[in-house]
Motif scaffolding. Structure first.
Motif, PDB file in Angstrom:
ATOM      1  N   VAL A 157     -28.655 -85.314  31.730  1.00 21.84           N
ATOM      2  CA  VAL A 157     -27.658 -85.620  30.707  1.00 21.84           C
ATOM      3  C   VAL A 157     -27.445 -84.448  29.765  1.00 21.84           C
ATOM      4  CG1 VAL A 157     -27.144 -87.168  28.775  1.00 21.84           C
ATOM      5  CG2 VAL A 157     -28.178 -88.074  30.863  1.00 21.84           C
ATOM      6  N   GLN A 158     -28.549 -83.885  29.275  1.00 19.53           N
ATOM      7  CA  GLN A 158     -28.383 -82.812  28.280  1.00 19.53           C
ATOM      8  C   GLN A 158     -28.095 -81.463  28.918  1.00 19.53           C
ATOM      9  OE1 GLN A 158     -32.040 -83.134  26.145  1.00 19.53           O
ATOM     10  NE2 GLN A 158     -31.418 -85.017  25.133  1.00 19.53           N
ATOM     11  N   LYS A 159     -28.896 -81.093  29.906  1.00 16.28           N
ATOM     12  CA  LYS A 159     -28.733 -79.758  30.490  1.00 16.28           C
ATOM     13  C   LYS A 159     -27.572 -79.711  31.473  1.00 16.28           C
ATOM     14  CE  LYS A 159     -33.421 -78.009  30.214  1.00 16.28           C
ATOM     15  NZ  LYS A 159     -34.557 -78.630  30.909  1.00 16.28           N
ATOM     16  N   GLY A 160     -27.184 -80.861  31.990  1.00 15.90           N
ATOM     17  CA  GLY A 160     -26.075 -80.894  32.943  1.00 15.90           C
ATOM     18  C   GLY A 160     -24.781 -81.288  32.249  1.00 15.90           C
ATOM     19  N   ILE A 161     -24.624 -82.614  32.039  1.00 12.59           N
ATOM     20  CA  ILE A 161     -23.343 -83.135  31.552  1.00 12.59           C
ATOM     21  C   ILE A 161     -22.948 -82.548  30.197  1.00 12.59           C
ATOM     22  CG2 ILE A 161     -22.130 -85.243  30.889  1.00 12.59           C
ATOM     23  CD1 ILE A 161     -24.018 -86.750  32.805  1.00 12.59           C
ATOM     24  N   GLU A 162     -23.892 -82.605  29.241  1.00 11.45           N
ATOM     25  CA  GLU A 162     -23.516 -82.173  27.888  1.00 11.45           C
ATOM     26  C   GLU A 162     -23.222 -80.676  27.845  1.00 11.45           C
ATOM     27  OE1 GLU A 162     -26.276 -83.318  24.827  1.00 11.45           O
ATOM     28  OE2 GLU A 162     -25.074 -82.406  23.244  1.00 11.45           O
ATOM     29  N   LYS A 163     -24.061 -79.919  28.501  1.00 10.48           N
ATOM     30  CA  LYS A 163     -23.892 -78.465  28.456  1.00 10.48           C
ATOM     31  C   LYS A 163     -22.566 -78.041  29.105  1.00 10.48           C
ATOM     32  CE  LYS A 163     -26.860 -74.507  28.985  1.00 10.48           C
ATOM     33  NZ  LYS A 163     -28.027 -74.029  29.715  1.00 10.48           N
ATOM     34  N   VAL A 164     -22.302 -78.604  30.273  1.00 11.55           N
ATOM     35  CA  VAL A 164     -21.064 -78.249  30.974  1.00 11.55           C
ATOM     36  C   VAL A 164     -19.852 -78.640  30.121  1.00 11.55           C
ATOM     37  CG1 VAL A 164     -19.652 -78.873  32.977  1.00 11.55           C
ATOM     38  CG2 VAL A 164     -22.056 -78.324  33.282  1.00 11.55           C
ATOM     39  N   SER A 165     -19.904 -79.835  29.519  1.00  8.14           N
ATOM     40  CA  SER A 165     -18.770 -80.271  28.695  1.00  8.14           C
ATOM     41  C   SER A 165     -18.616 -79.375  27.476  1.00  8.14           C
ATOM     42  CB  SER A 165     -18.962 -81.717  28.217  1.00  8.14           C
ATOM     43  OG  SER A 165     -19.299 -82.551  29.290  1.00  8.14           O
ATOM     44  N   ASN A 166     -19.733 -78.992  26.867  1.00  7.26           N
ATOM     45  CA  ASN A 166     -19.669 -78.134  25.681  1.00  7.26           C
ATOM     46  C   ASN A 166     -18.985 -76.802  25.972  1.00  7.26           C
ATOM     47  OD1 ASN A 166     -20.852 -79.877  23.942  1.00  7.26           O
ATOM     48  ND2 ASN A 166     -22.904 -79.000  24.081  1.00  7.26           N
ATOM     49  N   TRP A 167     -19.168 -76.300  27.176  1.00  6.91           N
ATOM     50  CA  TRP A 167     -18.517 -75.036  27.537  1.00  6.91           C
ATOM     51  C   TRP A 167     -17.075 -75.239  27.971  1.00  6.91           C
ATOM     52  CZ3 TRP A 167     -19.868 -70.138  26.845  1.00  6.91           C
ATOM     53  CH2 TRP A 167     -21.201 -69.872  26.530  1.00  6.91           C
ATOM     54  N   LEU A 168     -16.887 -76.242  28.808  1.00  9.64           N
ATOM     55  CA  LEU A 168     -15.573 -76.367  29.447  1.00  9.64           C
ATOM     56  C   LEU A 168     -14.495 -76.940  28.533  1.00  9.64           C
ATOM     57  CD1 LEU A 168     -16.437 -77.461  33.094  1.00  9.64           C
ATOM     58  CD2 LEU A 168     -15.965 -75.186  32.185  1.00  9.64           C
ATOM     59  N   MET A 169     -14.857 -77.865  27.652  1.00 11.55           N
ATOM     60  CA  MET A 169     -13.811 -78.493  26.834  1.00 11.55           C
ATOM     61  C   MET A 169     -13.121 -77.502  25.885  1.00 11.55           C
ATOM     62  SD  MET A 169     -13.032 -81.469  27.637  1.00 11.55           S
ATOM     63  CE  MET A 169     -13.269 -81.104  29.319  1.00 11.55           C
ATOM     64  N   PRO A 170     -13.889 -76.655  25.167  1.00  9.82           N
ATOM     65  CA  PRO A 170     -13.188 -75.671  24.330  1.00  9.82           C
ATOM     66  C   PRO A 170     -12.299 -74.743  25.166  1.00  9.82           C
ATOM     67  CG  PRO A 170     -15.500 -75.817  23.713  1.00  9.82           C
ATOM     68  CD  PRO A 170     -15.343 -76.622  24.956  1.00  9.82           C
ATOM     69  N   LEU A 171     -12.789 -74.348  26.348  1.00 12.29           N
ATOM     70  CA  LEU A 171     -11.986 -73.482  27.207  1.00 12.29           C
ATOM     71  C   LEU A 171     -10.687 -74.190  27.597  1.00 12.29           C
ATOM     72  CD1 LEU A 171     -11.691 -70.944  28.915  1.00 12.29           C
ATOM     73  CD2 LEU A 171     -13.074 -72.012  30.693  1.00 12.29           C
ATOM     74  N   LEU A 172     -10.822 -75.481  27.902  1.00 13.55           N
ATOM     75  CA  LEU A 172      -9.638 -76.256  28.266  1.00 13.55           C
ATOM     76  C   LEU A 172      -8.605 -76.260  27.137  1.00 13.55           C
ATOM     77  CD1 LEU A 172      -9.351 -79.326  30.321  1.00 13.55           C
ATOM     78  CD2 LEU A 172      -8.769 -79.759  27.991  1.00 13.55           C
ATOM     79  N   PHE A 173      -9.087 -76.402  25.907  1.00 12.89           N
ATOM     80  CA  PHE A 173      -8.146 -76.435  24.784  1.00 12.89           C
ATOM     81  C   PHE A 173      -7.484 -75.076  24.569  1.00 12.89           C
ATOM     82  CE2 PHE A 173      -7.848 -80.565  22.943  1.00 12.89           C
ATOM     83  CZ  PHE A 173      -8.893 -81.247  23.561  1.00 12.89           C
ATOM     84  N   VAL A 174      -8.248 -73.999  24.752  1.00 14.60           N
ATOM     85  CA  VAL A 174      -7.640 -72.670  24.604  1.00 14.60           C
ATOM     86  C   VAL A 174      -6.542 -72.484  25.664  1.00 14.60           C
ATOM     87  CG1 VAL A 174      -8.073 -70.183  24.789  1.00 14.60           C
ATOM     88  CG2 VAL A 174      -9.716 -71.647  23.605  1.00 14.60           C
ATOM     89  N   LEU A 175      -6.865 -72.831  26.909  1.00 15.83           N
ATOM     90  CA  LEU A 175      -5.880 -72.691  27.990  1.00 15.83           C
ATOM     91  C   LEU A 175      -4.626 -73.497  27.681  1.00 15.83           C
ATOM     92  CD1 LEU A 175      -8.182 -73.006  31.146  1.00 15.83           C
ATOM     93  CD2 LEU A 175      -6.941 -70.968  30.406  1.00 15.83           C
ATOM     94  N   LEU A 176      -4.828 -74.718  27.182  1.00 14.19           N
ATOM     95  CA  LEU A 176      -3.686 -75.581  26.865  1.00 14.19           C
ATOM     96  C   LEU A 176      -2.773 -74.930  25.843  1.00 14.19           C
ATOM     97  CD1 LEU A 176      -5.229 -79.147  26.482  1.00 14.19           C
ATOM     98  CD2 LEU A 176      -3.332 -78.553  27.971  1.00 14.19           C
TER      99      LEU A 176
END
Ligand code: TRP
Length: 446
Positions: free
Chosen positions: A166-185
Motif C-alpha cells: 500500500v505505501q511503497k507501491g500504491i501510494e508512492k506511485v500515485s504521489n509521483w504520477l498524479m502531479p505529473l498528470l496535472f502538469v501534462l493536462l
C-alpha cells in the motif's frame, strides 16, 4: 488483521493522490468530453455536476466509511457492519469483487493500447509523414497479437506495484504520477486553446443547448458520474480501509470528486479545440483517441511531442485506475483466505490475466466468439457498466443509509458539521437508491 498492523496511507497528499488516481481514468478522457459535447454541452455539464454532488459524493462517502469503519475490503466490511454478520449483504460484497476483476480484464486491454500508442509516439512512427490511415492501423493493431502483449505488460506493471504494497507501491506511485498528470493536462490545455479556431471546440463543449436535454441526459450524466468516480464495487471501500483515522471523509470525497470532474473538463478543453481547429469530426470512445487524435498530431507542429504527452497522460490515468482495481481483488484474497500478499497478488492477477487474454483477443483471433452479437470484451463492458456498477452503488447506499448503525456512520463522517452529515444520510436513504434504480432500469430497458 488488526487495526494497528493494517497498512495505511501515510500522508494526506497520499490519500488524495491515490483516490484521485483511481477516479481519473479513461472515463474522464475519452468518455466525458464526448458525452458533454453530444448531450447539449453546458446543459449536460450541469446535470453531471448535480449528479456528482448529490448522488456521487454521498456514495463515495459511504464506500470510504465502510472501509475505514471495518478496516476490511467490501466483502469483509459488509459482514462486519451488518447486524448478525450480514449473511446476504456479503453476497453484494462478492459481486463487487467479482465485477472489479471483470472490469480490470477489459480495462487493462485498453490501457495496454495506450502503451502501444505511447511507444509509437516516442519513436516518431505515429506522426511521421506517409500513408497513414489511422482507422485501418487501429483496426489492424487491435486485431493482432501485439495487443495481447501490451495487455500482459500492463498487468505485469500492476503486479509489481501491488506486490510492493500500500505505501511503497500504491501510494508512492500515485504521489509521483498524479502531479505529473496535472502538469501534462495544463500544458496540453494551454496549447489547445491557443490553436487557431479553438473557439468552435470550446463552444461544442460548453455552450448549453437545452433542446438536447431530456430524461436520458440526466441518466447518462449519472452513469458517467458513477463510472468516473469508481463507485459501486468496493474499490473505494478498500482505499477507505487504508485511510488514517484522522482523514476527513466528507472532505476527501469532495476533493476527489471535484478534481475528477475538473480533469474531465480539462480533457475536453484539450481535445475539442484541436478537433475543430483541424477540421475533424468529434467522435466517441476509442475512435476519438486512437484514430482522430493521431490524425491531428500528424498535422500539428511538434506533433510527436504532443502525441507523446497525450498518450503518457492517458497511460498514467489508466494505470492508476487499474492499480486500484487490482488492489480490490488482492485485499479480498488476503482477508478472505488469509493468503500472504504475494499469493493474493498471484491469485488475483492470474484470474485477471486469464480473462484479459479473452478480452485482448476479442478484436481479432477471438472475434467470432460472440453471445447475442457481443464479443467477450463487449459483454464484460456491458454487464459491469450497465448492471453490476449501478446495482453495487444502490446496494452500498442502502447498506449505509439503512443497515449500518447510525452512530458508526456519524462517527466516521465527523468532524463534518452535523447538518452536512444529516444531508448525506438523507441522500443515501432516499435519493441515491431511487435515482440509481432509474438509471439502471433505463439502461436495461432502454
Ligand atoms: N474511474 C475510472 C475511470 O474513470 C475507472 C475505474 C477505476 C472504475 N476503478 C473503478 C470504475 C471502479 C468503476 C469502479 O476511468
Amino acid at each position: 488483521m488488526t487495526e494497528e498492523n493494517r497498512p495505511k496511507f501515510t500522508t494526506r497528499f497520499g490519500v488524495i493522490a491515490a483516490t484521485v488516481g483511481t477516479a481519473v481514468g479513461l472515463g474522464n478522457i475519452w468518455r466525458f468530453p464526448y458525452e458533454v459535447g453530444s448531450h447539449g454541452g453546458g446543459a449536460f455539464l450541469l446535470a453531471n455536476i448535480l449528479c456528482v454532488v448529490f448522488i456521487g459524493i454521498p456514495v463515495v462517502c459511504s464506500e470510504f466509511l465502510m472501509g475505514r469503519a471495518s478496516r476490511r475490503n467490501i466483502f469483509g466490511a459488509m459482514s462486519a457492519l451488518a447486524p448478525e454478520g450480514g449473511r446476504w449483504w456479503r453476497f453484494a460484497g462478492l459481486l463487487g469483487v467479482a465485477s472489479g476483476t471483470l472490469i480490470l480484464s477489459f480495462y487493462a486491454v485498453v490501457a495496454g493500447w495506450t502503451l502501444e500508442y505511447l511507444f509509437q509516439s516516442v519513436s516518431g512512427s505515429l506522426t511521421t509523414e506517409g500513408t497513414h490511415q489511422s482507422h485501418i492501423e487501429f483496426a489492424d493493431f487491435t486485431a493482432g497479437w501485439r495487443c495481447l502483449f501490451w495487455t500482459i505488460v500492463l498487468l505485469a506493471i500492476n503486479t509489481v506495484v501491488v506486490l510492493r504494497g500500500v505505501q511503497k507501491g500504491i501510494e508512492k506511485v500515485s504521489n509521483w504520477l498524479m502531479p505529473l498528470l496535472f502538469v501534462l493536462l495544463v500544458v496540453m490545455a494551454v496549447n489547445s486553446v491557443l490553436l487557431p479556431g479553438a473557439k468552435a471546440g470550446l463552444e461544442f463543449l460548453f455552450r448549453p443547448d437545452f433542446s438536447h436535454v431530456d430524461a436520458s441526459t440526466f441518466l447518462s450524466a449519472l452513469g458517467q458520474a458513477f463510472f468516473s468516480l469508481s463507485v459501486g464495487l468496493g474499490t473505494l471501500t478498500v482505499y477507505g480501509s487504508y485511510f488514517p483515522s484522522d482523514t476527513k471523509i466528507v472532505r476527501s470525497a469532495s476533493i476527489m470528486a471535484g478534481l475528477d470532474t475538473m480533469v474531465a473538463i480539462v480533457a475536453g478543453v484539450i481535445i475539442f479545440p484541436a478537433v475543430f481547429s483541424f477540421g475533424m469530426e468529434p467522435a466517441a470512445g476509442p475512435q476519438l483517441v486512437f484514430e482522430v487524435l493521431p490524425d491531428i498530431f500528424r498535422q500539428m507542429t511538434g506533433g510527436a511531442v504532443w502525441a507523446t504527452m497525450f498518450f503518457l497522460l492517458l497511460f498514467i490515468a489508466s494505470l492508476t485506475s487499474t492499480i486500484s482495481l487490482s488492489e480490490t481483488g488482492v485485499s479480498f484474497c488476503v482477508e478472505r483466505w488469509h493468503l500472504s500478499r504475494g499469493k493474493a497478488v498471484a491469485c488475483t492477477m492470474g484470474f485477471v490475466t486469464f480473462f484479459g487474454v479473452f478480452c485482448a483477443l476479442s478484436f481479432g483471433p477471438m472475434s467470432a466468439m460472440t453471445v447475442f452479437g457481443m464479443t467477450i470484451f463487449d459483454i464484460f463492458d456491458y454487464v459491469t457498466s450497465n448492471i453490476f456498477l449501478p446495482v453495487g452503488g444502490m446496494l452500498v447506499s442502502i447498506f449505509v443509509g439503512w443497515v449500518v448503525d447510525r452512530p458508526t456512520v456519524a462517527r466516521q463522517l465527523s468532524p463534518a458539521p452535523r447538518f452536512l452529515c444529516r444531508v448525506v444520510i438523507f441522500l443515501l436513504r432516499y435519493i441515491c437508491p431511487l435515482a440509481i434504480l432509474a438509471v439502471f432500469l433505463n439502461n436495461i430497458l432502454g
